[in-house]
Design a protein around this motif. Structure first.
Motif, short mmCIF file in Angstrom:
data_model
loop_
_atom_site.label_atom_id
_atom_site.label_comp_id
_atom_site.label_asym_id
_atom_site.label_seq_id
_atom_site.Cartn_x
_atom_site.Cartn_y
_atom_site.Cartn_z
N ARG A 84 -4.56 4.61 6.78
CA ARG A 84 -3.28 4.06 7.19
C ARG A 84 -3.36 3.40 8.58
O ARG A 84 -4.32 3.55 9.30
CB ARG A 84 -2.21 5.15 7.22
CG ARG A 84 -1.94 5.77 5.86
CD ARG A 84 -0.94 6.89 5.97
NE ARG A 84 -1.40 7.95 6.88
CZ ARG A 84 -0.61 8.89 7.38
NH1 ARG A 84 0.66 8.92 7.07
NH2 ARG A 84 -1.10 9.82 8.17
N ASP B 93 4.67 7.80 6.52
CA ASP B 93 4.21 7.14 7.74
C ASP B 93 5.20 7.41 8.87
O ASP B 93 5.81 6.49 9.42
CB ASP B 93 4.06 5.63 7.52
CG ASP B 93 3.05 5.33 6.42
OD1 ASP B 93 2.16 6.17 6.21
OD2 ASP B 93 3.17 4.28 5.79
N PHE C 120 -5.79 -0.15 7.61
CA PHE C 120 -5.06 -0.99 6.65
C PHE C 120 -4.75 -2.34 7.28
O PHE C 120 -4.93 -3.40 6.67
CB PHE C 120 -3.79 -0.28 6.21
CG PHE C 120 -2.86 -1.15 5.39
CD1 PHE C 120 -3.22 -1.59 4.12
CD2 PHE C 120 -1.62 -1.53 5.89
CE1 PHE C 120 -2.37 -2.38 3.36
CE2 PHE C 120 -0.76 -2.31 5.13
CZ PHE C 120 -1.14 -2.74 3.87
N GLN D 95 3.23 -1.04 4.18
CA GLN D 95 2.63 0.28 3.99
C GLN D 95 3.75 1.29 3.81
O GLN D 95 4.59 1.46 4.67
CB GLN D 95 1.80 0.63 5.23
CG GLN D 95 1.11 1.97 5.17
CD GLN D 95 0.31 2.19 6.45
OE1 GLN D 95 -0.76 1.62 6.62
NE2 GLN D 95 0.84 2.98 7.35
N ALA E 118 0.84 -1.20 0.00
CA ALA E 118 0.00 0.00 0.00
C ALA E 118 0.87 1.25 0.00
O ALA E 118 1.92 1.28 0.64
CB ALA E 118 -0.91 0.01 1.22
#
Length: 254
Positions: free
Chosen positions: A77, A96, A81, A92, A32
């Motif tokens: 997020r 982040d 997720f 991910q 992702a």
């Protein structure tokens, strides 16, 4: 962007040739990324771009396969997720940044998922991309400021509201809306006076989205007070071997 802003990012092309060995036959990964977070991640209508593209290629070169490649927005997020993975291995990639609040969201109390942050690949801090015409208000009359934030973004929102408690906080959907509203005439009803994010993304907006002569009308102000340091990391769920492989890749330029 000054070279020290993303020291690892600028060397990624060298790292791709120095990949660590990964055991074959791992479960396929769900990958992702965000579409509007250049230079860390982006999408040009065909492929992933930026750091996340290099990570994706690196994992492919190590023999990992992907059951799904998807986009995530700010609200999707971390926990959302992770829950959707239903125990599958997932990576991910995007802005982040590691923070105290987000560290607590890597493990589900019911055991539905277990996550881990990679090693740090860049360090940044929260700043403001602000109209130069509003610098006086920024310093002295914050009640006159309209500061845009992509919502939900609890960490940045909390910091901004501590530093500028009298400012009007404007919820934004994405980077494109932030740029559009920043470039409206300052007296326009939908305009914002400043946009808050971390400095890596702000420098990218200033150089890539605000073109001359507009570019010279904005500046990036110094870091805010409080807990504004953020460390860029990759988040991996349910896959200890993948976090090991990514950390080895990140260190391979040393």
């Amino acid at each position: 962007m000054p070279s020290h802003r993303l020291p690892y990012y600028l060397c990624l092309s060298l790292w791709l040739s120095q990949m660590a060995y990964a055991e074959p036959n791992h479960a396929s990964l769900v990958f992702a990324y965000q579409t509007d977070a250049a230079p860390v991640s982006g999408y040009n209508g065909r492929t992933i771009q930026g750091f996340c593209s290099d990570l994706f290629q690196a994992l492919e070169q190590q023999g990992y396969s992907f059951s799904q490649v998807q986009t995530v927005d700010v609200a999707e997020r971390f926990e959302k997720f992770a829950v959707r993975l239903k125990g599958k291995a997932g990576v991910q990639c995007g802005p982040d940044s590691k923070t105290r609040e987000r560290t607590a969201n890597l493990k589900d109390k019911h055991g539905a998922y277990t996550g881990a942050f990679s090693d740090v690949f860049a360090v940044t801090s929260t700043k403001l991309l602000v109209r130069n015409s509003k610098l006086t208000e920024l310093a002295q009359n914050s009640e006159k400021l309209r500061i845009g934030l992509i919502k939900p973004q609890a960490v940045t929102s909390s910091l901004i509201q501590q530093v500028y408690p009298n400012a009007t906080i404007v919820a934004l959907a994405d980077r494109a809306e932030a740029v559009k509203r920043l470039t409206l005439a300052s007296n326009h009803a939908n305009a914002i006076d400043a946009y808050s994010s971390d400095e890596i993304l702000l420098y990218s907006i200033l150089t890539d989205d605000l073109h001359d002569p507009k570019q010279g009308k904005y500046s990036i102000e110094p870091k805010l007070y409080g807990y504004s340091r953020e460390e860029y990391v990759i988040t991996v769920y349910n896959a200890p071997d993948v976090i090991y492989a990514i950390n080895t890749w990140l260190k391979s330029d040393a």
